[in-house]
Design an enzyme around this catalytic site. Sequence first.
Site, PDB file in Angstrom:
ATOM      1  N   SER A 181       7.435   9.068 -10.528  1.00  0.00           N
ATOM      2  CA  SER A 181       8.206   8.460  -9.450  1.00  0.00           C
ATOM      3  C   SER A 181       8.619   9.477  -8.397  1.00  0.00           C
ATOM      4  O   SER A 181       8.967   9.096  -7.283  1.00  0.00           O
ATOM      5  CB  SER A 181       9.486   7.819 -10.013  1.00  0.00           C
ATOM      6  OG  SER A 181       9.198   6.889 -11.019  1.00  0.00           O
ATOM      7  N   HIS A 233       1.377   5.668  -8.240  1.00  0.00           N
ATOM      8  CA  HIS A 233       2.711   5.243  -8.667  1.00  0.00           C
ATOM      9  C   HIS A 233       2.818   3.713  -8.658  1.00  0.00           C
ATOM     10  O   HIS A 233       2.850   3.076  -7.604  1.00  0.00           O
ATOM     11  CB  HIS A 233       3.769   5.852  -7.736  1.00  0.00           C
ATOM     12  CG  HIS A 233       5.167   5.477  -8.104  1.00  0.00           C
ATOM     13  ND1 HIS A 233       6.153   5.283  -7.168  1.00  0.00           N
ATOM     14  CD2 HIS A 233       5.746   5.233  -9.318  1.00  0.00           C
ATOM     15  CE1 HIS A 233       7.268   4.943  -7.778  1.00  0.00           C
ATOM     16  NE2 HIS A 233       7.044   4.909  -9.076  1.00  0.00           N
ATOM     17  N   GLU A 277       1.684   3.141  -4.910  1.00  0.00           N
ATOM     18  CA  GLU A 277       1.627   4.265  -3.980  1.00  0.00           C
ATOM     19  C   GLU A 277       0.531   5.224  -4.449  1.00  0.00           C
ATOM     20  O   GLU A 277       0.521   5.615  -5.619  1.00  0.00           O
ATOM     21  CB  GLU A 277       2.962   5.008  -3.955  1.00  0.00           C
ATOM     22  CG  GLU A 277       4.101   4.237  -3.325  1.00  0.00           C
ATOM     23  CD  GLU A 277       5.421   5.006  -3.370  1.00  0.00           C
ATOM     24  OE1 GLU A 277       6.099   5.048  -2.336  1.00  0.00           O
ATOM     25  OE2 GLU A 277       5.763   5.545  -4.434  1.00  0.00           O
ATOM     26  N   ASN A 290      10.914   5.570  -3.185  1.00  0.00           N
ATOM     27  CA  ASN A 290      12.112   6.191  -3.739  1.00  0.00           C
ATOM     28  C   ASN A 290      12.863   7.045  -2.728  1.00  0.00           C
ATOM     29  O   ASN A 290      14.084   7.223  -2.860  1.00  0.00           O
ATOM     30  CB  ASN A 290      11.766   7.010  -4.980  1.00  0.00           C
ATOM     31  CG  ASN A 290      11.610   6.127  -6.202  1.00  0.00           C
ATOM     32  OD1 ASN A 290      12.390   5.217  -6.411  1.00  0.00           O
ATOM     33  ND2 ASN A 290      10.594   6.386  -7.003  1.00  0.00           N
TER      34      ASN A 290
END
Length: 287
Positions: free
Chosen positions: A121, A142, A154, A193
């Site tokens: 992450s 991801h 991602e 994130n």
Amino acid sequence: MREFRRVGVVGCGLMGSGIAQVCARAGLDVVVAERDAEALAAGRSRLVASLDRGMRGGKLTEEGRAETLRRLAFTSDLGDFADRDLVIEAVAERRDAKALVFERLDRVLADGDAVIASNTSSIPIVDLAAVTARPQNVVGVHFFNPVPVQRLVEVIPTQLTAPEIADQVAAFAERRLGKTVIRAKDRAGFVVNALLVPYLVSAVRMLESGVASAEDIDAGMVLGCAHPMGPLRLLDLIGLDTALSIAESMYEEFKEPLYAPPPLLRRMVAAGAVGRKAGRGFHVYAN
């Protein structure tokens, strides 16, 4: 364009089991690894339970469930990954644990062109590529929780990733797994994130300072901003231990105070109140 047909997944926790499931449902030959027999049994049970939920929800037939399970093999020996052409690492969000997996996979994979991807992450992908002899074949991929439901992936190449490798992995996620791909630079947090973590830790700070209760903070964002889930309940879903690791990794890279984990988050992880998987976090959950 090259296609990946033999996939390995290292880790069969919440994310790894979901990745293995979507790969097997897409018709791929999948081998899943865990550290020992106990963890492997727990991971297999988690995966089977997810397939059963899909059947109850009408998203999967009994025949489809059986076929998915036939495409899955489980092991605690990374040596069984020798014939894989793509391996996705999904172990705990710790740099040392992931680097160790990458070192071992680099030695095990017989095909020098095999790709090693990380579902991290927040950890910079280049740090993992650097421990291998094939940095050009290392990329971030991801997924989001729950993997069978969430559409986004991602894809994160490093400065060393061959452009065709990033293209192949993106095409695999889109065409074979039916996901929507966005590409991100190799910096801690990537796209999602980098935006999400400051919001989540702000909610923890708000609770910590007594501005409002956990229930009211979550209700405010659900009912006031039309979010499907409040920030504290989302943290419980992610896992407070995982969220802490992500925030620490991002703060380490950028030294941006917005990423710094609040003391309350650290205390809750130390107490084992890590969210839904533990039955309690910012909210309490039935087993």
